[in-house]
Design a protein around this motif. Structure first.
Motif, mmCIF file in Angstrom:
data_model
loop_
_atom_site.group_PDB
_atom_site.id
_atom_site.type_symbol
_atom_site.label_atom_id
_atom_site.label_comp_id
_atom_site.label_asym_id
_atom_site.label_seq_id
_atom_site.Cartn_x
_atom_site.Cartn_y
_atom_site.Cartn_z
ATOM 1 N N TYR A 115 0.844 -1.185 0.000
ATOM 2 C CA TYR A 115 0.000 0.000 0.000
ATOM 3 C C TYR A 115 0.886 1.244 0.000
ATOM 4 N N GLN A 136 0.735 5.199 1.229
ATOM 5 C CA GLN A 136 -0.027 6.145 2.035
ATOM 6 C C GLN A 136 0.629 7.514 1.988
ATOM 7 N N LEU A 152 0.758 11.438 2.964
ATOM 8 C CA LEU A 152 0.436 12.141 4.204
ATOM 9 C C LEU A 152 -0.967 12.734 4.160
ATOM 10 N N GLY A 153 -1.762 12.430 5.190
ATOM 11 C CA GLY A 153 -3.105 12.981 5.283
ATOM 12 C C GLY A 153 -4.171 12.179 4.570
ATOM 13 N N GLN A 154 -3.778 11.041 3.980
ATOM 14 C CA GLN A 154 -4.737 10.214 3.249
ATOM 15 C C GLN A 154 -4.746 8.788 3.795
ATOM 16 N N GLY A 155 -5.758 8.049 3.394
ATOM 17 C CA GLY A 155 -5.786 6.626 3.724
ATOM 18 C C GLY A 155 -4.885 5.847 2.778
ATOM 19 N N PRO A 156 -4.462 4.657 3.183
ATOM 20 C CA PRO A 156 -3.615 3.843 2.309
ATOM 21 C C PRO A 156 -4.340 3.451 1.019
ATOM 22 N N LEU A 194 -4.059 0.728 -2.254
ATOM 23 C CA LEU A 194 -3.404 -0.500 -2.700
ATOM 24 C C LEU A 194 -2.608 -0.263 -3.983
ATOM 25 N N VAL A 218 4.492 6.898 2.741
ATOM 26 C CA VAL A 218 4.855 5.700 3.495
ATOM 27 C C VAL A 218 4.384 4.496 2.691
ATOM 28 N N LEU A 227 3.485 0.747 2.872
ATOM 29 C CA LEU A 227 3.095 -0.244 3.867
ATOM 30 C C LEU A 227 2.982 -1.614 3.212
ATOM 31 N N ARG A 281 2.942 5.141 12.393
ATOM 32 C CA ARG A 281 2.373 4.761 11.104
ATOM 33 C C ARG A 281 2.031 3.274 10.962
ATOM 34 N N PHE A 320 -8.836 4.491 10.835
ATOM 35 C CA PHE A 320 -9.269 4.231 9.471
ATOM 36 C C PHE A 320 -10.310 3.121 9.456
ATOM 37 N N PHE A 327 -9.659 1.625 2.059
ATOM 38 C CA PHE A 327 -9.674 2.457 3.259
ATOM 39 C C PHE A 327 -10.431 3.759 3.031
ATOM 40 N N GLY A 328 -10.992 4.280 4.123
ATOM 41 C CA GLY A 328 -11.505 5.635 4.115
ATOM 42 C C GLY A 328 -10.361 6.621 4.307
ATOM 43 N N GLY A 329 -10.707 7.899 4.335
ATOM 44 C CA GLY A 329 -9.685 8.931 4.449
ATOM 45 C C GLY A 329 -9.152 9.150 5.854
#
Lengths: 113, 116
Positions: free
Chosen positions: A35, A37, A39-43, A45, A89, A91, B43, B91, B106-108
């Protein structure tokens, strides 16, 4: 039980350089995910492996990103050449099957300058 | 494609009080799984709680519980007796149950701050 291992934890590179991240999933987990990610967002895929085969790589920018899981265990994600917007990042996660818990590693932080 | 929406970018709660984080999702599947993950500043994503869509009973894990409303496609997380260590990003995530690509969407995220 050992968790998902990732390395390096932190990497700073200049744009247009290359970088590789390594992931070793939990022993026995056939499914491995990468994944991204920001900054400030969801991961989001990038790619999913089932053993050594790719299940989903529809969101992988294939002109610069590549990933492999040759022996169905550990995996490498490569970026070449890197762009500023690749700062994120990365993941790695693994799972033993559908509906089972997906376990995440601590992530590899990439900064592209 | 599935989508997950968390409408609260930030929340705060006093220590020992209760807070509820909202999550809605969109899917055409009938069988699926829902998760809440906690992400501290390190993280690493840590599983908080999971819910199978075919189960009507809401999942509970110690101070964490969910309110799963399948018809409304809503999956909220309730944290009781909030602790300072609960401060993190949370999340909501969806996993489809009918295809081979069992990835998490995932959501935000919602940033939760627990205040002393």
């Amino acid at each position: 039980e050992a968790g998902v291992a990732q390395s390096p934890r932190y990497k700073i590179i200049e744009k247009r350089q290359s970088v590789a991240f390594w992931c070793n999933p939990i022993s026995g987990h056939a499914t491995l995910y990468w994944y991204q990610q920001i900054l400030g967002q969801g991961p989001k895929l990038l790619i999913q492996f089932q053993n050594n085969g790719v299940v989903d790589d529809s969101q992988l920018p294939k002109d610069r990103f590549s990933a492999e899981r040759l022996k169905g265990v550990d995996s490498t994600l490569k970026i070449q050449p890197a762009k500023l917007e690749d700062s994120a990042v990365y993941l790695c996660a693994s799972s033993s099957g559908l509906g089972n818990t997906i376990y995440f590693g601590e992530g590899s932080w990439l900064t592209v300058v | 494609a599935q989508t997950v929406t968390q409408s609260q970018p930030e929340m705060s709660v006093q220590e020992a009080e209760t807070v509820t984080l909202s999550c809605t999702y969109d899917t055409s599947e009938n069988n699926y799984y829902l998760f809440w993950y906690k992400q501290p500043p390190s993280r690493q994503m840590i599983l908080v709680i999971r819910q199978e869509a075919y189960k009507q009973q809401n999942a509970t894990e110690n101070r964490f519980s969910v309110n799963f409303q399948k018809a409304a496609k809503s999956f909220s997380l309730k944290i009781s007796d909030s602790q300072l260590g609960d401060t993190a990003m949370y999340f909501c995530a969806f996993q489809g149950g009918n295809n081979a690509g069992n990835m998490l969407t995932f959501g935000g995220g919602t940033r939760l701050m627990v205040k002393p």
